[in-house]
Scaffold this active site. Structure first.
Site, PDB file in Angstrom:
ATOM      1  CG  HIS A  79      -5.861  -3.051   0.055  1.00 14.79           C
ATOM      2  ND1 HIS A  79      -5.191  -2.457  -0.995  1.00 14.79           N
ATOM      3  CD2 HIS A  79      -5.408  -2.444   1.181  1.00 14.79           C
ATOM      4  CE1 HIS A  79      -4.389  -1.511  -0.531  1.00 14.79           C
ATOM      5  NE2 HIS A  79      -4.501  -1.486   0.785  1.00 14.79           N
ATOM      6  CG  ASP A  86      -1.972   1.038   1.261  1.00 16.83           C
ATOM      7  OD1 ASP A  86      -2.957   0.990   0.503  1.00 16.83           O
ATOM      8  OD2 ASP A  86      -1.782   1.969   2.067  1.00 16.83           O
TER       9      ASP A  86
END
Length: 372
Positions: A347, A132
């Site tokens: 994610h 991320d």
């Protein structure tokens, strides 16, 4: 306007900002899966650092809203494979310092923290692996401190020059006048461009606007984190078909439904650990990373965007924000690139698919950065 936000990406955001005094390291009741933490002074601040193993160095950089704890499944695997693993709570997170000024979280400070950490630990060069925001930071380390970086491993976050990844190119170009390719023009402030294309409720834009998002997120720490860290929420294609209202941040802070969509990424004990840390810091320091996007874009305008070290990019098939399609064309700026896409992964790759990820990473490391 496109109403894309993390309403379902970060479902149920809310949290209460508590005192940010520096605790003792025993305060965190570190779980046994983590090495002991120690404070390391770097770039004018103190970072809490978890270190284990011996051999070639790998620095693991977490994302938002993460912690060094994000890497609890990777640390033992990398140590067993013969590596020295260095895992900080990044600036503004966990037990590390939380400066107050927004500009304290720009890319010069963030990359300076990592370079200074390497200096403090007598590490001449290292592989950097990030997820991320940590993935973006890893790519920037290869641009701003190339001589210190032996390779980059990025999870979910592709390298797209000049901070353009904040605008999914397919969505943005569809909203622009015919013949205008935003991705081909790096000389546009990404935040200004987003304001032209997206709804004001889009989460990155909300983060730019005073303390509104902070206050919403700071109402219920546990609800924020549990709502954010979910998996099994469908595919990008299915996400695009959801009603626009579902994707607006105007719904943040509303009471969470009794049954959240998808499944929890964290066990209740793991969630407790995250909650304790974010109760100390609140979410403002982490949001301040987003508030520097335009400043970071400007800082990189004169920087060659070519990553000249061996790189591994691992995308998640069902990540609806950092989509695998965003890797298209990366080879033009990362010549020595290997890519993989993990199926049935949303994610939170290090925590969703640790065994599969560890196998890919260690195999790549053995080819490019093998222990002696």
């Amino acid at each position: 306007m496109i109403n894309l936000s993390r309403r379902a990406v970060l479902t149920g955001l809310a949290a209460a900002m508590l005192s940010a005094g520096m605790p003792s390291l025993s305060w965190a009741a570190e779980p046994t899966v983590m090495p002991p933490a120690r404070m390391v002074e770097t770039n004018g601040i103190n970072l809490a650092v978890y270190e284990a193993g011996a051999g070639p160095a790998i620095v693991l950089l977490h994302g938002f809203p993460g912690l060094a704890f994000t890497w609890r499944h990777q640390i033992p695997a990398l140590v067993d494979a013969g590596y020295r693993v260095i895992v900080p709570d990044l600036r503004g997170y966990g037990l590390s310092d939380t400066p107050t000024a927004v500009e304290d979280y720009d890319i010069a400070q963030l990359t300076g923290d990592v370079a200074g950490l390497m200096d403090a630990l007598d590490v001449e060069n290292a592989i950097v692996m990030g997820h991320d925001w940590g993935g973006l930071l890893a790519w920037q380390m290869a641009l701003f401190h190339e001589e210190r970086i032996a390779g980059v491993i990025s999870l979910n976050t592709p390298h797209i020059p000049h901070w353009m990844l904040w605008l999914h190119p397919d969505l943005v170009n569809a909203a622009l006048p015919e013949g205008h390719d935003f991705m081909a023009d790096p000389h546009i402030d990404p935040i200004a461009q987003m304001q032209e294309v997206y709804s004001p409720q889009m989460y990155v834009l909300m983060f730019q606007d005073g303390q509104t998002a902070d206050d919403i997120m700071n109402q219920d720490i546990r609800g924020t984190l549990r709502g954010a860290m979910r998996k099994d929420l469908g595919t990008p294609e299915g996400w695009d078909s959801l009603p626009e209202a579902i994707l607006n941040m105007e719904y943040y802070g509303q009471p969470a439904p009794a049954e959240l969509p998808g499944n929890d990424v964290l066990t209740s004990t793991e969630l407790d650990y995250y909650v304790r840390h974010f109760e100390r810091t609140g979410f403002t320091p982490a949001i301040n990373w987003y508030r520097n996007i335009a400043r970071n874009w400007e800082a990189g305008l004169d920087i060659d965007q070519t990553v000249r070290v061996p790189s591994l990019m691992v995308a998640a098939a069902n990540d609806v924000v950092l989509r695998p399609s965003m890797m298209d064309g990366m080879e033009a700026h990362v010549p020595d690139l290997e890519t993989h896409v993990l199926a049935d992964t949303w994610h939170w790759t290090p925590e969703e698919k640790p065994e599969e990820l560890n196998r890919l990473v260690i195999a790549w490391l053995e080819r490019h950065y093998a222990p002696h």
